[in-house]
Design a protein around this motif. Structure first.
Motif, PDB file in Angstrom:
ATOM      1  N   GLY A 113       0.818  -1.209   0.000  1.00 41.55           N
ATOM      2  CA  GLY A 113       0.000   0.000   0.000  1.00 41.55           C
ATOM      3  C   GLY A 113       0.848   1.254   0.000  1.00 41.55           C
ATOM      4  N   GLU A 114       0.452   2.214  -0.817  1.00 42.01           N
ATOM      5  CA  GLU A 114       1.200   3.477  -0.946  1.00 42.01           C
ATOM      6  C   GLU A 114       0.306   4.653  -0.607  1.00 42.01           C
ATOM      7  N   ARG A 115       0.907   5.738  -0.108  1.00 40.39           N
ATOM      8  CA  ARG A 115       0.217   7.009   0.058  1.00 40.39           C
ATOM      9  C   ARG A 115       1.265   8.115  -0.020  1.00 40.39           C
ATOM     10  N   TYR A 116       0.955   9.195  -0.655  1.00 38.09           N
ATOM     11  CA  TYR A 116       1.860  10.336  -0.797  1.00 38.09           C
ATOM     12  C   TYR A 116       3.231   9.916  -1.338  1.00 38.09           C
ATOM     13  N   GLY A 117       3.246   8.995  -2.287  1.00 41.05           N
ATOM     14  CA  GLY A 117       4.501   8.615  -2.931  1.00 41.05           C
ATOM     15  C   GLY A 117       5.433   7.771  -2.090  1.00 41.05           C
ATOM     16  N   GLU A 118       4.930   7.222  -1.002  1.00 37.56           N
ATOM     17  CA  GLU A 118       5.758   6.406  -0.112  1.00 37.56           C
ATOM     18  C   GLU A 118       5.077   5.066   0.088  1.00 37.56           C
ATOM     19  N   LEU A 119       5.863   4.010   0.129  1.00 40.81           N
ATOM     20  CA  LEU A 119       5.270   2.713   0.440  1.00 40.81           C
ATOM     21  C   LEU A 119       4.982   2.695   1.942  1.00 40.81           C
ATOM     22  N   ARG A 120       3.736   2.376   2.314  1.00 35.96           N
ATOM     23  CA  ARG A 120       3.361   2.517   3.711  1.00 35.96           C
ATOM     24  C   ARG A 120       3.220   1.202   4.459  1.00 35.96           C
ATOM     25  N   VAL A 121       2.764   0.176   3.780  1.00 34.87           N
ATOM     26  CA  VAL A 121       2.458  -1.038   4.523  1.00 34.87           C
ATOM     27  C   VAL A 121       2.486  -2.250   3.601  1.00 34.87           C
ATOM     28  N   ILE A 122       2.816  -3.388   4.186  1.00 35.83           N
ATOM     29  CA  ILE A 122       2.694  -4.671   3.493  1.00 35.83           C
ATOM     30  C   ILE A 122       1.676  -5.498   4.267  1.00 35.83           C
ATOM     31  N   LEU A 123       0.666  -5.972   3.574  1.00 32.05           N
ATOM     32  CA  LEU A 123      -0.341  -6.814   4.202  1.00 32.05           C
ATOM     33  C   LEU A 123      -0.322  -8.182   3.529  1.00 32.05           C
ATOM     34  N   ASN A 124      -0.876  -9.148   4.225  1.00 31.90           N
ATOM     35  CA  ASN A 124      -0.935 -10.475   3.649  1.00 31.90           C
ATOM     36  C   ASN A 124      -1.970 -10.517   2.519  1.00 31.90           C
ATOM     37  N   ARG A 125      -1.597 -11.170   1.422  1.00 33.99           N
ATOM     38  CA  ARG A 125      -2.579 -11.445   0.369  1.00 33.99           C
ATOM     39  C   ARG A 125      -2.768 -12.944   0.341  1.00 33.99           C
ATOM     40  N   TYR A 126      -3.955 -13.377   0.658  1.00 29.75           N
ATOM     41  CA  TYR A 126      -4.221 -14.795   0.791  1.00 29.75           C
ATOM     42  C   TYR A 126      -3.949 -15.527  -0.518  1.00 29.75           C
ATOM     43  N   ASN A 127      -3.207 -16.609  -0.413  1.00 30.11           N
ATOM     44  CA  ASN A 127      -3.065 -17.519  -1.543  1.00 30.11           C
ATOM     45  C   ASN A 127      -3.101 -18.920  -0.945  1.00 30.11           C
ATOM     46  N   GLY A 128      -4.137 -19.660  -1.269  1.00 32.63           N
ATOM     47  CA  GLY A 128      -4.358 -20.972  -0.660  1.00 32.63           C
ATOM     48  C   GLY A 128      -3.216 -21.949  -0.880  1.00 32.63           C
ATOM     49  N   GLU A 129      -2.441 -21.752  -1.939  1.00 35.64           N
ATOM     50  CA  GLU A 129      -1.356 -22.682  -2.231  1.00 35.64           C
ATOM     51  C   GLU A 129      -0.036 -22.225  -1.627  1.00 35.64           C
ATOM     52  N   VAL A 130       0.076 -20.948  -1.372  1.00 34.61           N
ATOM     53  CA  VAL A 130       1.369 -20.455  -0.889  1.00 34.61           C
ATOM     54  C   VAL A 130       1.270 -20.049   0.574  1.00 34.61           C
ATOM     55  N   ASN A 131       1.107 -18.786   0.858  1.00 27.45           N
ATOM     56  CA  ASN A 131       1.267 -18.338   2.241  1.00 27.45           C
ATOM     57  C   ASN A 131       0.001 -18.405   3.077  1.00 27.45           C
ATOM     58  N   GLY A 132      -1.141 -18.694   2.501  1.00 29.95           N
ATOM     59  CA  GLY A 132      -2.358 -18.711   3.305  1.00 29.95           C
ATOM     60  C   GLY A 132      -2.605 -17.359   3.965  1.00 29.95           C
ATOM     61  N   TYR A 133      -2.813 -17.370   5.272  1.00 30.05           N
ATOM     62  CA  TYR A 133      -3.168 -16.135   5.974  1.00 30.05           C
ATOM     63  C   TYR A 133      -1.978 -15.372   6.539  1.00 30.05           C
ATOM     64  N   PHE A 134      -0.772 -15.924   6.445  1.00 29.65           N
ATOM     65  CA  PHE A 134       0.307 -15.345   7.251  1.00 29.65           C
ATOM     66  C   PHE A 134       1.544 -14.973   6.447  1.00 29.65           C
ATOM     67  N   LEU A 135       2.345 -14.113   7.056  1.00 34.07           N
ATOM     68  CA  LEU A 135       3.633 -13.703   6.493  1.00 34.07           C
ATOM     69  C   LEU A 135       4.669 -13.741   7.613  1.00 34.07           C
ATOM     70  N   CYS A 136       5.933 -13.801   7.237  1.00 37.17           N
ATOM     71  CA  CYS A 136       6.946 -13.690   8.287  1.00 37.17           C
ATOM     72  C   CYS A 136       7.303 -12.209   8.464  1.00 37.17           C
ATOM     73  N   ASP A 137       8.020 -11.913   9.539  1.00 38.89           N
ATOM     74  CA  ASP A 137       8.318 -10.508   9.843  1.00 38.89           C
ATOM     75  C   ASP A 137       9.246  -9.868   8.823  1.00 38.89           C
ATOM     76  N   ARG A 138      10.128 -10.670   8.238  1.00 32.49           N
ATOM     77  CA  ARG A 138      11.018 -10.111   7.220  1.00 32.49           C
ATOM     78  C   ARG A 138      10.181  -9.630   6.032  1.00 32.49           C
ATOM     79  N   GLY A 139       9.202 -10.415   5.650  1.00 40.12           N
ATOM     80  CA  GLY A 139       8.354 -10.041   4.519  1.00 40.12           C
ATOM     81  C   GLY A 139       7.426  -8.887   4.857  1.00 40.12           C
ATOM     82  N   ARG A 140       6.863  -8.908   6.047  1.00 41.81           N
ATOM     83  CA  ARG A 140       5.875  -7.896   6.404  1.00 41.81           C
ATOM     84  C   ARG A 140       6.502  -6.532   6.646  1.00 41.81           C
ATOM     85  N   PHE A 141       7.661  -6.544   7.298  1.00 42.38           N
ATOM     86  CA  PHE A 141       8.236  -5.254   7.696  1.00 42.38           C
ATOM     87  C   PHE A 141       9.408  -4.809   6.826  1.00 42.38           C
TER      88      PHE A 141
END
Lengths: 171, 902
Positions: free
Chosen positions: B240-268
């Motif tokens: 997610g972006e706002r004012y030209g800056e990347l602001r947040v990474i959220l999980n995008r569900y994929n039943g075959e890959v990550n499901g509901y979760f992400l690790c902290d390296r990916g999220r932050f």
């Protein structure tokens, strides 16, 4: 023919009614306190900014003319880093005031905002912030909110119990 | 399929589910808090009450919690029953008696499950006239913010953190009305999966602390479907972006890959996009004014491309399109992989194994659903964290299904099953160089030097398939170990073998394949996966090109070469002495990258490249799944473009052609398909750039995106024209298609009344199942069941220590070893200091203790590192923190000198 005469007659009668126009700008318009004019940002009773940067006004705005960015001071108190209203788009509907959970944004009885240059109608926070509580004196959001933002400690707010002692097993 | 009657309307539902799941799958909304598709039911919140009837004549009915009631054929229930509705409203009112007046300053607001559920039940007036309970918060580290007042005691956090992710330092304290969720005392949350608390918590108790630094509400973000850039798993994310800056990474569900979760390296690990260290300006060095304008750059490149002999160095972190565009520019014979010979060789081996298709390439879902896991030689906790989380689920779920069979309890009945399971676990054999946090749940652990691990692997393979060679010079201990592991694997129905290349051993990779292929029979579907170092290691590995070492020899042979390097800091993988000579031999060095690093310093021409957030591209993850990431926002800086766009432009200068200027990325992929058959199908990874639904594009912004006429009004009161996206079917506005987006391009999850992440249910075939229209991603490796596997026959000799020399292997750190994630300040804070691990005996021999400084001499370079004694490590092997501090470009798997530092 009768219609014309009737029109002339009615116009003539208006010579004797009370005037509704005034000699503006020499004479000022009487505006009521709830008149929806220029938008201001008000302050808390303790002098802090009331706006907590919740973005509700921006979301409520039907012409999307409010943009802001929330930030926090060292105590965790939220305030807008910038707050911009594009008055050349504003329709003075007052939705922002209705949406504001902290009484920060208020519409005041002032419409004298004419500008020759449209760019001058873009108001930043320094243009919007007034040193007053506006229409709602005495209200301080952080006194009733749960968080500790340097205004009151946990459990010291209105309608709050002292913080739970989690080491106690007593009921 | 059983039929149930919801408010007298028949629905066909899937057997073995609970009522709540069944209703949600049918689109019938029931409010809930404690239930989560990944966590099961415990009935803690009492929110999902419905009325159940004995039969059609029963008018009385009884209230039940729908999450604790299984579906049965002919079951009759009422969701809209007056009493059930009043009950649910009452529950919310009770939950709200202590919920603070915080929404305006709460980061969850606008994507809050509690808000959604309150609106859904209709509760709008507080009758409770007494004071609210308060709690003191805790400091939980730089990633997660704690605000305990907001808690509604649903227990999801501890159930996720402890039961699902295996964390030990978050728990529930106190009793009755004082229940407290936190740590025993203030401190950093230890689990590298702690960031998911922000999404698991239905309210704002746990929120993303990095988002707090530049807080933006969900409705104000410009979002696009993205793919994580920090390891080879390729978790699906929403950026997610706002004012030209990347602001947040959220999980995008994929039943075959990550499901509901992400690790902290990916999220932050997203802040590198906003970093000051970004390359912002094209530079041509050794001139009076080095910063150049676009026409100057064009003129320069035109001559440079036309007149010179080019070689290209690809990158494992660049998109498939970028590597291919570079290959197109320099010609197939002049393209090199940009990774060391060892890494290229091992990756190639993995590619060859998976390409044969004799053994199924395991997705994370396959790992989660397997009933026995063997990890051979890879510390997946640190190299592919989400894979480790999937392994944990396999261990847990195997025990659960075993318990469910024995007890006739339904599998979703989490609390009851857990009680039944007690300490029982599914089978995990964790065979690693020096252990990992997964050892705690492993039924079997073994440690050793890579060669010995490979030998153990070959011994297991021999036990499974006696036609395979016997391991020579072997002791009984190894045979017994192999026998016991093989015996369990033979009983499994869906075993998965997990390995990787991080211990730099060919034998380990081969042994893992031999085991998997031996297990793979008509009745038993075995699967295999190999963790790789970078997000597109697989995509690069699948290209037919030699390694970087060949580029070095080429430059020694030939003069006047222009080297084009894309998105690759070679100094991280290759030793600096080799690189310094390489660069001194090159006539011209053109580097495209997004961040300044040691390689960009060497560039004569430096061109800014887009990161994943500013460009489109495709990555191939460890299982061979090609996944598309979409541009999140158009950078204000016009120089920042995808590398493949720059390279295509350079290609035009070279051929002096003028066609194909605005060629969309899918055409590049089609060309790739036609030139390299191994990439067949990759162009289906994305809908075409002109794809529309009922003539409408898919908006990146939610319909309540705010501030359009004010965001840029400080620059110019006249709003600019909305940005055009010619590369994808997404638009940079809030106008366009409204509704459930196709699974291949979901910029955000939202459904009327469901503003929080829980709205993902609306996008799924059933809660926790596949996304409607299929999970995104195209698998490039195809199973060829029944084809005869070609086993590996050779095996390494047993590991022998060498006097005064140590085998050096990388020790990866889940937070810290990433090249890009380290730019996030919060992750930098959590990065351990670089160290060298060695065995107790070796430490005694060198006369050092924990914390002492040791000197490691590798590749003519000296490193001073603190000692960590690892009791699992065997003698003769040292582990050096990879990618931390000074440690760069070490020849992993080579023999180094280690000496005490006086």
């Amino acid at each position: 023919m009768i219609s014309h005469v009737r029109t002339i007659w009615l116009t003539f009668l208006h010579l004797f009614t009370k005037k509704v126009t005034i000699e503006y700008p020499e004479e000022k318009v009487k505006l009521h306190p709830r008149w929806r004019g220029r938008i201001v940002l008000t302050k808390d009773p303790d002098g802090g900014e009331r706006c907590v940067g919740c973005y509700l006004c921006a979301a409520a705005c039907p012409v999307d003319c409010i943009a802001l960015q929330a930030t926090e001071d060292e105590n965790g108190r939220r305030y807008p880093e910038f707050f911009r209203i594009n008055f050349s788009r504003c329709i003075f509907c007052g939705f922002c005031e209705e949406a504001c959970p902290t009484y920060a944004i208020q519409l005041i009885p002032d419409f004298e905002m004419g500008e020759y240059n449209r760019q001058n109608l873009v108001f930043e926070k320094e243009d919007l912030l007034i040193n007053s509580e506006g229409k709602y004196p005495g209200y301080n959001f952080y006194k009733v909110a749960g968080i500790n933002a340097g205004v009151k400690g946990k459990g010291e707010g209105e309608q709050e119990e002292a913080p739970v002692d989690i080491h106690s097993l007593l009921p | 399929m059983p039929t149930i009657y919801i408010d007298n309307k028949p629905y066909e539902v899937k057997a073995g589910k609970n009522l709540l799941e069944a209703c949600l799958a049918q689109g019938v909304d029931i409010p809930y808090f404690c239930w989560h598709p990944s966590l099961g039911s415990v009935g803690a919140c009492r929110q999902c009450a419905v009325k159940l009837f004995k039969d059609e004549n029963d008018t009385q009915g009884r209230l039940v919690m729908s999450c604790l009631e299984g579906v049965r054929d002919g079951l009759r229930l009422s969701v809209n029953d007056k009493m059930a509705k009043a009950f649910r409203e009452q529950i919310i009112e009770w939950l709200m008696t202590n919920h603070p007046h915080d929404c305006p300053v709460c980061d969850e607001g606008g994507s809050c499950h509690l808000q959604d559920m309150t609106v859904m039940t209709g509760h709008d007036y507080r009758h409770y006239d007494f004071k609210k309970r308060t709690y003191r918060n805790q400091y939980l580290g730089p990633l997660i913010h704690h605000e305990m007042n907001r808690c509604i005691q649903c227990y999801r956090c501890v159930r996720y953190y402890k039961d699902y992710a295996g964390g030990e330092d978050l728990n529930v304290f106190a009793a009755n009305n004082k229940v407290y969720f936190g740590r025993e005392k203030d401190g950093v949350l230890e689990s590298p999966f702690s960031g998911n608390l922000a999404e698991v918590c239905p309210t704002g108790v746990f929120t993303d602390k990095t988002l707090k630094e530049h807080y933006t509400r969900k409705w104000d973000l410009t979002m696009a479907p993205s793919v994580c850039q920090h390891c080879s798993v390729g978790c699906n994310t929403i950026a997610g972006e706002r004012y030209g800056e990347l602001r947040v990474i959220l999980n995008r569900y994929n039943g075959e890959v990550n499901g509901y979760f992400l690790c902290d390296r990916g999220r932050f690990g997203y802040e590198f996009v906003n970093d000051e260290n970004r390359v912002k300006q094209p530079v041509i060095r050794n001139r009076t004014s080095e910063a150049v304008t676009e026409p100057e750059l064009t003129t320069y490149l035109q001559t440079a491309m036309y007149n010179s002999k080019l070689i290209g160095i690809g990158s494992p972190r660049a998109a498939v399109e970028t590597n291919f565009a570079l290959q197109q520019l320099v010609g197939p014979g002049n393209f090199y992989k940009g990774i060391s010979e060892d890494e290229a060789y091992l990756t190639n081996k993995v590619v060859r194994i998976l390409e044969t298709g004799t053994v199924h390439s395991a997705s994370l879902k396959d790992i989660e659903q397997s009933d026995a896991v063997l990890i051979l030689g890879e510390d997946i906790w640190n190299t592919a964290p989400m894979m480790a989380l999937a392994v944990r689920q396999s261990v847990k779920k195997t025990a659960y299904s075993h318990a469910a069979e024995q007890s006739k309890l339904p599998i979703w009945h989490d609390a009851a099953i857990q009680e039944f399971v007690q300490e029982e676990k599914g089978f995990l054999a964790n065979i690693t160089v020096a252990g990992s946090p997964l050892d705690g749940i492993a039924a079997y652990t073994a440690y050793g030097a890579p060669d010995n691990l490979a030998r153990l692997g070959f011994a297991i393979a021999h036990e499974l398939n006696t036609s395979l060679p016997v391991v020579s010079n072997v002791d009984d201990d190894l045979i017994n170990k192999a026998k016991s592991i093989a015996a369990v694997l033979l009983k499994a129905k869906k075993p998965v073998i997990v390995s990787g290349i991080s211990c730099y051993s060919e034998g380990v990779i081969e042994a893992a394949f031999n085991i998997a292929a031996s297990l793979n029979t008509a009745e038993r579907k075995a699967a295999i996966c190999y963790a790789l170092p970078a997000c597109n290691s697989m995509g690069l590995g699948m290209m037919n090109a030699p390694s970087f070492d060949h580029a070095v020899t080429r430059l020694q042979r030939e003069q006047d070469m222009t080297v084009v390097i894309v998105e690759n800091d070679l100094y991280r993988d290759i030793s600096s002495s080799v690189l310094d000579t390489f660069f001194s031999k090159a006539a011209n060095i053109i580097v495209l990258d997004s961040l300044h690093n040691r390689t960009t310093e060497k560039a004569n021409v430096l061109i800014p490249a887009a990161t994943f957030a500013e460009g489109d591209g495709t990555m191939v993850n460890y299982e061979g799944r090609a996944q598309r990431f979409f541009q999140v926002f158009m950078p204000a800086n016009p120089f920042i473009r995808e590398s493949w766009k720059w390279l295509k432009e350079m290609n035009l200068y070279k051929t002096q052609g003028s066609n194909g200027h605005n060629q969309p990325p899918e055409e590049l992929l089609e060309k790739l398909e036609s030139t390299s058959h191994q990439f067949e199908g990759i162009s289906k990874v994305t809908p075409p750039h002109d794809f529309t639904i009922h003539g409408e594009r898919i908006p990146r912004e939610p319909h309540r995106y705010s501030g359009r006429t004010a965001m840029l009004a400080n620059l110019n009161v006249s709003e600019p024209k909305p940005m055009q996206d010619n590369d994808s079917p997404l638009s940079f506005t809030m106008e366009g298609f409204k509704g459930i987006q196709p699974s291949i391009a979901i910029p955000f999850f939202w459904s009327p009344g469901w503003n929080s992440v829980q709205s993902v249910t609306k996008y799924q075939e059933e809660p926790g199942g596949h996304l409607r229209g299929g999970d995104p991603g195209v698998k490039l490796f195809h199973d060829r069941q029944g084809s005869e596997p070609s086993f590996f026959k050779g095996m390494p000799e047993s590991f022998a220590e060498r006097p005064e020399k140590w085998l050096v292997l990388p020790q990866y750190h889940v937070l810290g070893s990433g090249e890009l994630s380290i730019y996030t300040k919060a992750l930098e804070e959590l990065t351990p200091s670089p160290s060298v691990s060695l065995s107790q005996q070796d430490a005694n021999r060198l006369n050092v203790q924990n914390g002492d400084m040791l000197q490691v001499n590798a590749d003519a370079k000296k490193y001073l590192l603190a000692v960590t004694i690892n009791k699992n490590l065997c003698n003769g092997v040292v582990l050096v923190s990879a990618g931390l501090g000074e440690v760069e470009g070490m020849s992993w798997g080579s023999w180094v000198k280690v000496s005490r530092c006086e």
